[in-house]
Design an enzyme around this catalytic site. Structure first.
Site, PDB file in Angstrom:
ATOM      1  N   GLN A 118      36.222  18.747  31.893  1.00 53.40           N
ATOM      2  CA  GLN A 118      35.862  19.806  32.840  1.00 53.40           C
ATOM      3  C   GLN A 118      35.792  21.145  32.115  1.00 53.40           C
ATOM      4  O   GLN A 118      36.842  21.702  31.766  1.00 53.40           O
ATOM      5  CB  GLN A 118      36.937  19.840  33.934  1.00 53.40           C
ATOM      6  N   GLY A 119      34.586  21.636  31.871  1.00 56.99           N
ATOM      7  CA  GLY A 119      34.414  22.894  31.127  1.00 56.99           C
ATOM      8  C   GLY A 119      34.268  24.081  32.058  1.00 56.99           C
ATOM      9  O   GLY A 119      33.145  24.548  32.309  1.00 56.99           O
ATOM     10  N   SER A 121      37.201  26.866  32.234  1.00 58.39           N
ATOM     11  CA  SER A 121      37.894  28.039  31.692  1.00 58.39           C
ATOM     12  C   SER A 121      37.256  28.526  30.394  1.00 58.39           C
ATOM     13  O   SER A 121      36.753  27.734  29.597  1.00 58.39           O
ATOM     14  CB  SER A 121      39.363  27.709  31.400  1.00 58.39           C
ATOM     15  N   SER A 153      40.685  19.846  28.724  1.00 62.58           N
ATOM     16  CA  SER A 153      41.476  18.634  28.489  1.00 62.58           C
ATOM     17  C   SER A 153      40.582  17.486  28.054  1.00 62.58           C
ATOM     18  O   SER A 153      39.534  17.237  28.667  1.00 62.58           O
ATOM     19  CB  SER A 153      42.228  18.221  29.754  1.00 62.58           C
ATOM     20  N   GLU A 236      41.452  18.673  42.425  1.00 62.66           N
ATOM     21  CA  GLU A 236      42.351  18.631  41.258  1.00 62.66           C
ATOM     22  C   GLU A 236      43.787  18.984  41.649  1.00 62.66           C
ATOM     23  O   GLU A 236      44.728  18.686  40.919  1.00 62.66           O
ATOM     24  CB  GLU A 236      41.823  19.625  40.209  1.00 62.66           C
ATOM     25  N   SER A 364      46.993  28.837  38.214  1.00 61.43           N
ATOM     26  CA  SER A 364      48.430  29.127  38.043  1.00 61.43           C
ATOM     27  C   SER A 364      49.148  29.242  39.399  1.00 61.43           C
ATOM     28  O   SER A 364      48.514  29.391  40.444  1.00 61.43           O
ATOM     29  CB  SER A 364      48.610  30.427  37.247  1.00 61.43           C
TER      30      SER A 364
HETATM   31  C1  LIG Z   1      47.589  21.651  30.087  1.00 61.50           C
HETATM   32  C2  LIG Z   1      46.384  22.426  30.524  1.00 61.50           C
HETATM   33  C3  LIG Z   1      45.192  21.755  30.732  1.00 61.50           C
HETATM   34  C4  LIG Z   1      44.054  22.481  31.107  1.00 61.50           C
HETATM   35  N1  LIG Z   1      42.874  21.798  31.272  1.00 61.50           N
HETATM   36  C5  LIG Z   1      41.743  22.480  31.601  1.00 61.50           C
HETATM   37  C6  LIG Z   1      40.489  21.798  31.703  1.00 61.50           C
HETATM   38  O1  LIG Z   1      40.389  20.581  31.501  1.00 61.50           O
HETATM   39  N2  LIG Z   1      39.385  22.529  32.005  1.00 61.50           N
HETATM   40  C7  LIG Z   1      39.444  23.872  32.237  1.00 61.50           C
HETATM   41  O2  LIG Z   1      38.407  24.457  32.548  1.00 61.50           O
HETATM   42  N3  LIG Z   1      40.618  24.560  32.137  1.00 61.50           N
HETATM   43  C8  LIG Z   1      41.767  23.893  31.822  1.00 61.50           C
HETATM   44  N4  LIG Z   1      42.963  24.572  31.714  1.00 61.50           N
HETATM   45  C9  LIG Z   1      42.973  26.018  31.855  1.00 61.50           C
HETATM   46  C10 LIG Z   1      43.647  26.537  33.129  1.00 61.50           C
HETATM   47  O3  LIG Z   1      42.816  26.338  34.248  1.00 61.50           O
HETATM   48  C11 LIG Z   1      43.956  28.016  32.899  1.00 61.50           C
HETATM   49  O4  LIG Z   1      44.911  28.078  31.861  1.00 61.50           O
HETATM   50  C12 LIG Z   1      44.496  28.690  34.143  1.00 61.50           C
HETATM   51  O5  LIG Z   1      43.496  28.793  35.125  1.00 61.50           O
HETATM   52  C13 LIG Z   1      45.049  30.105  33.826  1.00 61.50           C
HETATM   53  O6  LIG Z   1      44.115  30.850  33.128  1.00 61.50           O
HETATM   54  P1  LIG Z   1      44.498  31.597  31.764  1.00 61.50           P
HETATM   55  O7  LIG Z   1      45.153  30.606  30.879  1.00 61.50           O
HETATM   56  O8  LIG Z   1      43.281  32.277  31.271  1.00 61.50           O
HETATM   57  O9  LIG Z   1      45.610  32.649  32.165  1.00 61.50           O
HETATM   58  P2  LIG Z   1      45.357  34.090  32.773  1.00 61.50           P
HETATM   59  O10 LIG Z   1      44.309  34.004  33.831  1.00 61.50           O
HETATM   60  O11 LIG Z   1      45.141  35.060  31.669  1.00 61.50           O
HETATM   61  O12 LIG Z   1      46.737  34.384  33.479  1.00 61.50           O
HETATM   62  C14 LIG Z   1      47.882  34.856  32.765  1.00 61.50           C
HETATM   63  C15 LIG Z   1      48.997  35.114  33.753  1.00 61.50           C
HETATM   64  O13 LIG Z   1      48.600  36.150  34.683  1.00 61.50           O
HETATM   65  C16 LIG Z   1      48.753  35.694  36.016  1.00 61.50           C
HETATM   66  N5  LIG Z   1      47.669  36.223  36.840  1.00 61.50           N
HETATM   67  C17 LIG Z   1      46.356  36.303  36.508  1.00 61.50           C
HETATM   68  N6  LIG Z   1      45.646  36.797  37.533  1.00 61.50           N
HETATM   69  C18 LIG Z   1      46.517  37.036  38.543  1.00 61.50           C
HETATM   70  C19 LIG Z   1      46.394  37.536  39.873  1.00 61.50           C
HETATM   71  N7  LIG Z   1      45.211  37.887  40.381  1.00 61.50           N
HETATM   72  N8  LIG Z   1      47.513  37.630  40.634  1.00 61.50           N
HETATM   73  C20 LIG Z   1      48.731  37.261  40.132  1.00 61.50           C
HETATM   74  N9  LIG Z   1      48.913  36.782  38.878  1.00 61.50           N
HETATM   75  C21 LIG Z   1      47.821  36.665  38.096  1.00 61.50           C
HETATM   76  C22 LIG Z   1      48.656  34.192  35.938  1.00 61.50           C
HETATM   77  O14 LIG Z   1      49.340  33.575  37.013  1.00 61.50           O
HETATM   78  C23 LIG Z   1      49.330  33.892  34.609  1.00 61.50           C
HETATM   79  O15 LIG Z   1      50.727  33.838  34.780  1.00 61.50           O
HETATM   80  C24 LIG Z   1      44.126  23.882  31.325  1.00 61.50           C
HETATM   81  C25 LIG Z   1      45.348  24.549  31.134  1.00 61.50           C
HETATM   82  C26 LIG Z   1      46.460  23.832  30.724  1.00 61.50           C
HETATM   83  C27 LIG Z   1      47.735  24.586  30.525  1.00 61.50           C
END
Ligand SMILES: Cc1cc2nc3c(=O)[nH]c(=O)nc-3n(C[C@H](O)[C@H](O)[C@H](O)COP(=O)(O)OP(=O)(O)OC[C@H]3O[C@@H](n4cnc5c(N)ncnc54)[C@H](O)[C@@H]3O)c2cc1C
Length: 381
Positions: A118-119, A121, A153, A236, A364
């Site tokens: 799933q692309g 992020s 992933s 999901e 998150s």
């Molecule tokens: C094990 C794992 C598997 C994954 N697999 C996939 C996958 O297959 N495909 C894919 O597309 N993505 C995948 N992801 C990505 C995942 O969807 C993102 O990590 C997640 O959406 C958070 O985005 P970010 O990492 O950019 O964090 P950020 O968006 O930068 O967030 C950082 C922190 O800020 C907080 N925050 C951000 N915005 C707000 C807000 N508006 N209000 C309150 N708090 C906020 C967040 O809660 C977090 O604590 C995976 C992540 C993990 C850890």
């Protein structure tokens, strides 16, 4: 609402239980976990246990969603490898795909012959997914895709990606996002695995360098990418849709076995395990109710699934926190359960670290709370 099994469901359950006992597989030496799970997926499919709630014309069994809960419960009770995670990957095709796309992609997804990633992020688009900047430029006969994804992933093992890219104006937020199927073997696609704290590289960076895809690879119309993404992430967030209910059931059973006599002789241990059992059963009943409602109303999931995601995260993290606390140094000596690669770290420690990611992947914890506040409860922004 009556949660007991109907006669048909009870019959299905006992047939499945017997089949599982006779057919569970264990990993080959050095077999990567993702590949082992794919092999298990194929075994389950050959037995007729995958795609239970998917239409029969695309390789499913056309049963109600409740059957997916029973599949998860029975796999968990036996401690078999996890139920397949396909529940969310291809649902978009049912609503937005063409008949040709459904016939082309769904049978391989359900059988496990095609492995999907799933692309969504990107480096600057995680919680704020609408900020995505990967572009898909029209070429006349299709699209040319350029950009970068991250945290994808299993991209390393995938045959196909469901990819979000911008077809509208840069900075157009939710508007102008489209969804595509991209073969991972296409020219210009490259994948770089990322080593995680678990010691495994489950997720990857994906690079798209002028990747050409034909128009028939677009899912839905141009600009349908946002609702497609929202429906996909809603699935999901469901513990039966991603097979995590089975994983938690198996882990709980295994923890009880490892605790052995302490479960009877140590009141504090008994209390902790009872607490975990309650959390697991609440999740299981909640999921069953959710899927029964989905069957009755014939709807697709929406923002309410953020509640499910929080419950799922709670069980995952409480279970693994408690396991590490209760097992202590013993976890370092614990053998991996079927489906886990042996490693110099314990399987439990690895699973504990992975459980920390539960409050990040699929959106998150803070984002789920925001969705519940605004879109479920209707509170002001
Ligand atoms: C094990 C794992 C598997 C994954 N697999 C996939 C996958 O297959 N495909 C894919 O597309 N993505 C995948 N992801 C990505 C995942 O969807 C993102 O990590 C997640 O959406 C958070 O985005 P970010 O990492 O950019 O964090 P950020 O968006 O930068 O967030 C950082 C922190 O800020 C907080 N925050 C951000 N915005 C707000 C807000 N508006 N209000 C309150 N708090 C906020 C967040 O809660 C977090 O604590 C995976 C992540 C993990 C850890």
């Amino acid at each position: 609402m009556d949660f007991s099994d109907s006669d048909e469901l009870a019959q299905f359950r006992s047939g499945l239980r017997k089949w599982l006992r006779d057919n569970v597989i264990t990993p080959e030496p050095d077999e990567p976990h993702a590949q082992f799970l794919q092999r298990w997926h194929r075994v389950l499919y050959a037995g007729g246990w995958v795609g239970l709630s998917w239409p029969a014309e695309y390789g499913g069994r056309g049963l109600s969603n409740t059957y997916d809960v029973v599949l998860n419960e029975e796999i968990g009770a036996l401690g078999a490898p996890d139920a397949p995670r396909i529940g969310y990957m291809g649902r978009a095709f049912l609503q937005w795909g063409t008949e040709e796309q459904r016939r082309r992609y769904l049978p391989g997804l359900l059988s496990g012959d095609d492995f999907w990633c799933q692309g969504f992020s990107e480096p600057d688009a995680g919680s704020d997914l609408a900020n995505l900047s990967t572009r898909a430029e029209p070429t006349g006969s299709g699209y040319r895709i350029s950009g970068q994804k991250v945290w994808t992933s299993y991209a390393e093992y995938a045959d196909l990606a469901i990819l979000l890219a911008r077809t509208g104006e840069p900075g157009g937020r939710h508007k102008g996002v489209s969804a595509f199927v991209v073969p991972m073997s296409a020219d210009g696609v490259s994948v770089r695995p990322i080593m995680a704290a678990t010691g495994e590289s489950e997720f990857c960076e994906m690079f798209f360098d002028d990747v050409e895809v034909p128009e028939e690879n677009r899912i839905g119309a141009e600009g349908d990418g946002w609702p497609i993404a929202m429906m996909t992430v809603a699935y999901e967030r469901g513990a039966a849709d991603v097979g995590y209910l089975s994983k938690f059931g198996a882990a709980l059973g295994e923890l009880r076995t490892l605790l052995g006599d302490r479960l009877h002789s140590d009141a504090a241990v008994r209390r902790t395990v009872a607490d975990l059992e309650v959390r697991y059963r609440v999740l299981s009943q909640h999921v069953r109710r959710r899927l029964t409602e989905r069957d009755l109303a014939d709807t697709v999931p929406g923002p309410e699934m953020s509640v499910d995601k929080l419950l799922m995260t709670d069980v995952d993290q409480a279970l693994h926190r408690a396991a590490v606390d209760l097992l202590g140094a013993d976890v370092l000596l614990t053998p991996a359960r079927p489906g886990e690669e042996p490693d110099d770290r314990s399987a439990w420690l690895r699973r504990y670290v992975y459980a920390r990611a539960a409050s990040i992947y699929g959106g998150s914890e803070q984002i789920q709370l925001g969705i519940i506040a605004q879109r479920v409860l209707g509170l002001p922004r």
